[in-house]
Structures are given as C-alpha cells and as structure tokens.
Enzyme design. Sequence first.
Site, PDB file in Angstrom:
ATOM      1  N   GLU A   1       0.833  -1.199   0.000  1.00  0.00           N
ATOM      2  CA  GLU A   1       0.000   0.000   0.000  1.00  0.00           C
ATOM      3  C   GLU A   1       0.874   1.257   0.000  1.00  0.00           C
ATOM      4  O   GLU A   1       1.942   1.295   0.598  1.00  0.00           O
ATOM      5  CB  GLU A   1      -0.928   0.014   1.210  1.00  0.00           C
ATOM      6  CG  GLU A   1      -0.232   0.167   2.546  1.00  0.00           C
ATOM      7  CD  GLU A   1      -1.196   0.225   3.714  1.00  0.00           C
ATOM      8  OE1 GLU A   1      -2.414   0.336   3.471  1.00  0.00           O
ATOM      9  OE2 GLU A   1      -0.738   0.157   4.861  1.00  0.00           O
TER      10      GLU A   1
ATOM     11  N   ARG B   1       7.762   0.245   2.182  1.00  0.00           N
ATOM     12  CA  ARG B   1       8.618  -0.944   2.324  1.00  0.00           C
ATOM     13  C   ARG B   1       8.590  -1.488   3.749  1.00  0.00           C
ATOM     14  O   ARG B   1       9.583  -1.981   4.275  1.00  0.00           O
ATOM     15  CB  ARG B   1      10.063  -0.657   1.903  1.00  0.00           C
ATOM     16  CG  ARG B   1      10.245  -0.399   0.418  1.00  0.00           C
ATOM     17  CD  ARG B   1      11.705  -0.519   0.012  1.00  0.00           C
ATOM     18  NE  ARG B   1      11.849  -0.337  -1.423  1.00  0.00           N
ATOM     19  CZ  ARG B   1      12.107   0.845  -1.999  1.00  0.00           C
ATOM     20  NH1 ARG B   1      12.291   1.909  -1.243  1.00  0.00           N
ATOM     21  NH2 ARG B   1      12.206   0.954  -3.299  1.00  0.00           N
TER      22      ARG B   1
ATOM     23  N   ASP C   1      14.726  -2.664   3.308  1.00  0.00           N
ATOM     24  CA  ASP C   1      13.391  -3.146   2.956  1.00  0.00           C
ATOM     25  C   ASP C   1      12.914  -4.051   4.085  1.00  0.00           C
ATOM     26  O   ASP C   1      13.491  -5.104   4.332  1.00  0.00           O
ATOM     27  CB  ASP C   1      13.433  -3.915   1.633  1.00  0.00           C
ATOM     28  CG  ASP C   1      12.049  -4.189   1.054  1.00  0.00           C
ATOM     29  OD1 ASP C   1      11.072  -4.245   1.831  1.00  0.00           O
ATOM     30  OD2 ASP C   1      11.943  -4.334  -0.177  1.00  0.00           O
TER      31      ASP C   1
ATOM     32  N   ARG D   1       9.812  -5.345   4.354  1.00  0.00           N
ATOM     33  CA  ARG D   1       8.612  -6.103   4.003  1.00  0.00           C
ATOM     34  C   ARG D   1       8.794  -7.602   4.226  1.00  0.00           C
ATOM     35  O   ARG D   1       9.895  -8.141   4.115  1.00  0.00           O
ATOM     36  CB  ARG D   1       8.239  -5.837   2.541  1.00  0.00           C
ATOM     37  CG  ARG D   1       7.661  -4.461   2.306  1.00  0.00           C
ATOM     38  CD  ARG D   1       7.383  -4.199   0.840  1.00  0.00           C
ATOM     39  NE  ARG D   1       8.624  -4.111   0.069  1.00  0.00           N
ATOM     40  CZ  ARG D   1       8.669  -3.746  -1.207  1.00  0.00           C
ATOM     41  NH1 ARG D   1       7.540  -3.470  -1.855  1.00  0.00           N
ATOM     42  NH2 ARG D   1       9.823  -3.667  -1.845  1.00  0.00           N
TER      43      ARG D   1
END
Length: 392
Positions: free
Chosen positions: A251, A292, A324, A326
Amino acid sequence: MTPIDSAALDPSVWTATCLAQMERATAELRRGGPVALLEGDEAALVLAAEMLEQPALAALLAANGTGQGGVGKGIRLAVTAERAEALVKQGLVPPAPVAGTEGDYRLLALSGALAAEAIRQVADPTASPVAWLSAGIAPAADVAPALCQGAIELTKAARLLPAALIVLVPREALDQWVDPAFRLAARDLAYWRRNAAGSLRRVGSARVPLEGAEEVEIVAFRPGDGGKEHLAIVIGKLDPAQPVLARLHSECFTGDLLGSLRCDCGAQLRGAIAAIAESGAGVLLYLAQEGRGIGLVNKLRAYRLQDAGADTMDANLQLGYGADERLYQPAAEMLRQLGVGAVRLLTNNPDKVTGLAQCGIEVTERVPHVFPSNDHNERYLSTKAVRFGHMF
C-alpha cells in the site's frame, strides 16, 4: 495475563495468547506507556524513545534500582546498528566500537540529566542535531541481547522509530510499574514473527466492479495480532491448476490515493489491474506494508531525509530501519487460502520472486512491470535499479 510458558500450553492457545500480548504491548508503546520484557531472571521496562515525555522519563528514573537488591544500572537506549552509525557521523555517539554488541543493535548509556526532548532527538534523524548531546551518551553492554533486540522489535511492530529506552528492574518489583497484561517473554517475539502471517483469516469479501475490470471480488484477510488487514483483489475466475498472474503491491497512501509523483506506485497499481484484466484472470495482493514496511509516518520522515540528500535506501537506514522491511509470508498465506500455489509474478523486483519462493509459492515466470518516469521520481527509480537490483 502473565507471560506464557510455551511448554505448558497447547500450540493453538500459545499462538492466540502471544498475538494478544503483542497487540497490547504495541498499542501501549504507541500511547507512550511502558511494557515489560522478561528474559530468564531478568526483567526490563521498555518505552519507545519516539513517544518519550518528561513524566515518563521521571518514572523510568524512579524505577531504576527499585526493590530489594535493585539493579540500578541507569537508563539505556537500544538503537539499530544503522541508526548508531548515523549518530556517530553526527558526533553524538563516540566513534569507538561498542563493546559487547551483538546482532543488529547498539546499546547506549544515557545520562540522567538528559531531557525527554533530547532523547527524542537521538532517536529521530529528522530532528536538528544538537552537539551537546554527546556529553550525555556513552557505549554500554550490560543488558541481555534478547532484551535489546526484543525492545527494538517491539518498536518496529508498533510502527515507531526503532529506538527503545530500557531500564532493568527486579522481577519482584514489576507490579509497581507495569500491569501484567503488558508483560512479554522476549523469546515469544521470535515466535510471533514466525507465526503472525499464519494467523491470517479471511474475514470478508464483496464484488466490487472497477474501471476496466468489472469482474472483481475484494477479499479481506485479518492478521491475528490485531494489525491492519491485507486485501486480495481477485479479477476474473482463478484457475488454480495453472500459474496465476499475480502482483504483490505494498500500500502507498501518497502514490495510490493522492497520485504522488515521487514514486511509481499509483501507475503500478492501476497498470497491474489493467494487465490482469486484459489477461482474463489473476490476483493483486494489496499488502499493508506502507513504505517498504516502515509505515506511512516513517515514510514521510524518509522523504524529508531524501530532500536533504539521502537516496531511498539511505533514508531508511538513517531512520534505523533496514533497506526493505517487508515480509512475504502474508502474501504467500493469502495465495494459499485462495487456492493458488504457483504464479506468474508481475514485478521488477527479484526479491519478491525469491521471497515468495522461500515461502512455498512457485514463481514460474517474472513478468516485467515498467512505467515511464517523471521529473520527480527519476532518482527514486534509479536507486531502485542501482541499489535494490530492480530490473527495468
């Protein structure tokens, strides 16, 4: 609720209890309250540095060394190795190596004379550097690694800057400072990381025709730790017997909703929906991993650092996050619950291919997903290619 003994509980009960404790703890940190971390015979009060106010700092100072045989080590600040490196460059932390450091954190001893505002400045790279802070900070190595790493993990889970104040207290004195509902065993944090994605439940769905893709069902998946829902945008009728055209999209409030020109997220979102619709069927996973994985507020802070000269990767590192943050377990679990075991992945990011494969989803093909740059995002896209290895 007291910290749980994993050996004495059914695994399903342990999962529910651990997730509930994490939800309470992160909510308490976000409102500026303390939580307790336990490791062996040690107990520590933990408070997010970003949320520190003077009354809370006074309480931590009072808690230092309370109880019979009080610990009395003083207030410690746990920061990530990346943030510590930035503090050294600013002259706020001595450049000598920090003895006793393990993993990805650094532990600092804070002077009791430092005000709450000054400590917040240490945690926040967007704050103006204050040279005199260096006189109140020194390296330390007297808190168990599990407590330090756990404290940082908690602040990250709360989507706050990864910096935490730590005060060791006797376990028998905990009732004076922290309600039992806000106590966690440090070992349970690793369990939470491994199992939070597996707790995803399908909680709602509806047909939502979109411009250019009328046969669409949006399916919501809720994590068991009380976090934000992830969404699956299912276009057409999936054929699980064949690799499904899929896109993992984190998102992006600024790009997806406001049409920000600083990134290519909005174009990627709408382009993926159009490409999947044109192919006949597929799925776009809209993942609650803004910036991220660092959250919207921290992404805005990263933008400020980028405006001051940092690139996308360095801005995240200066904040104390990884390049990052994620996770791919939620995406893999959503696909499994949709009956999908193999995908043709719309992406320029090789890490997404590797991440999904490591989570048990076969990626039979990487499908390029490239859009033109503009005057505002050319540097952003260049950093993606040069430093993150994206293939344009």
